[in-house]
Write a protein that holds these residues in place. Structure first.
Motif, mmCIF file in Angstrom:
data_model
loop_
_atom_site.group_PDB
_atom_site.id
_atom_site.type_symbol
_atom_site.label_atom_id
_atom_site.label_comp_id
_atom_site.label_asym_id
_atom_site.label_seq_id
_atom_site.Cartn_x
_atom_site.Cartn_y
_atom_site.Cartn_z
ATOM 1 N N GLU A 36 44.345 37.301 34.318
ATOM 2 C CA GLU A 36 45.070 37.313 33.047
ATOM 3 C C GLU A 36 46.572 37.438 33.271
ATOM 4 O O GLU A 36 47.372 36.739 32.632
ATOM 5 C CB GLU A 36 44.582 38.469 32.182
ATOM 6 C CG GLU A 36 45.239 38.522 30.806
ATOM 7 C CD GLU A 36 44.699 39.659 29.954
ATOM 8 O OE1 GLU A 36 45.117 39.768 28.779
ATOM 9 O OE2 GLU A 36 43.876 40.435 30.466
ATOM 10 N N GLU A 46 41.750 41.212 35.378
ATOM 11 C CA GLU A 46 43.116 41.661 35.098
ATOM 12 C C GLU A 46 44.142 40.826 35.860
ATOM 13 O O GLU A 46 45.193 40.466 35.309
ATOM 14 C CB GLU A 46 43.252 43.138 35.468
ATOM 15 C CG GLU A 46 42.426 44.067 34.588
ATOM 16 C CD GLU A 46 42.379 45.479 35.123
ATOM 17 O OE1 GLU A 46 42.966 45.716 36.216
ATOM 18 O OE2 GLU A 46 41.749 46.341 34.480
ATOM 19 N N ASN A 102 49.168 34.376 32.325
ATOM 20 C CA ASN A 102 50.173 34.669 31.303
ATOM 21 C C ASN A 102 51.576 34.844 31.856
ATOM 22 O O ASN A 102 52.516 35.068 31.093
ATOM 23 C CB ASN A 102 49.793 35.940 30.535
ATOM 24 C CG ASN A 102 48.528 35.745 29.720
ATOM 25 O OD1 ASN A 102 48.224 34.631 29.299
ATOM 26 N ND2 ASN A 102 47.788 36.813 29.502
#
Length: 220
Positions: free
Chosen positions: A190, A187, A194
């Motif tokens: 990511e 998590e 991003n």
């Protein structure tokens, strides 16, 4: 990056304080018993000496009697116990000298009992993370890096994925609650990958609303 053994860590497990905006999400170390079993093959070593004892005892039992066969075979158990004690000591020291750190920007690994080394692995360099989970919940998270790792397999051992010698993969070995930690890494990675990246083009001037005089019309 190498880390001086005699340097006082401002934050346990990190060679320097995290820069502004970086937050520590988790810190931990290997389970010393699981590390000894998994990386030092404790059960295999103990089993080897037990087999030697049994083989020697069985081959001598019908020739010299049970008592004498046991006395002759018993040294194998003593040697095995000494070897197991040494492995347990090594595993305990290795685990106590290790600190794994996960921040919102990187994975840091302070490893090594005799030669202390700190690996800083930004999420931008991590291609994937592979979890090897055991029924107890203990497991190992291996990090596959996009670039070649900075150190060799032997330097990082046992904090590497087993048998990946040509392209070593740093690993968080034998950690408890490994599934939760793996989800945290996924998590956070990511979110970090991003996250929008803001950059200023050379030669451009940013004009704020307060810089425009009342009634003025911005040039096209």
């Amino acid at each position: 990056m190498p880390h001086d053994d005699f340097h006082v860590e401002p934050v346990p497990g990190l060679p320097e304080r995290p820069p502004e905006g970086e937050q520590i999400l988790w810190q931990g170390r290997p389970n010393w018993w699981a590390l000894t079993v998994q990386s030092l093959n404790l059960y295999w070593v103990v089993g080897y000496f037990v087999v030697l004892f049994a083989w020697r005892f069985v081959t001598l039992f019908d020739q010299v009697g049970m008592a004498h066969a046991f006395r002759v075979s018993f040294p194998f158990l003593v040697i095995g116990a000494v070897a197991a004690a040494l492995l347990l000591l090594i595993g305990y020291v290795q685990a106590r000298a290790t600190v794994y750190t996960i921040t919102n920007r990187r994975v840091a690994m302070r490893v090594g009992a005799a030669l202390t080394v700190t690996l800083n692995l930004p999420f931008s360099r991590i291609a994937s993370a592979d979890l090897a989970l055991r029924r107890s919940g203990n497991g190992t998270i291996a990090l596959d890096l996009m670039d070649p790792p900075p150190l060799s397999y032997l330097t990082c051992w046992p904090h590497v994925r087993p048998w990946h010698v040509r392209k070593p993969q740093p690993a968080l070995r034998a950690i408890d609650d490994a599934a939760r930690i793996a989800r945290l890494i996924a998590e956070t990675a990511e979110a970090q990958v991003n996250a929008p990246k803001l950059a200023r083009t050379p030669g451009e001037t940013n004009i704020g609303a307060d810089d425009i005089a009342p009634g003025a019309v911005p040039a096209e």
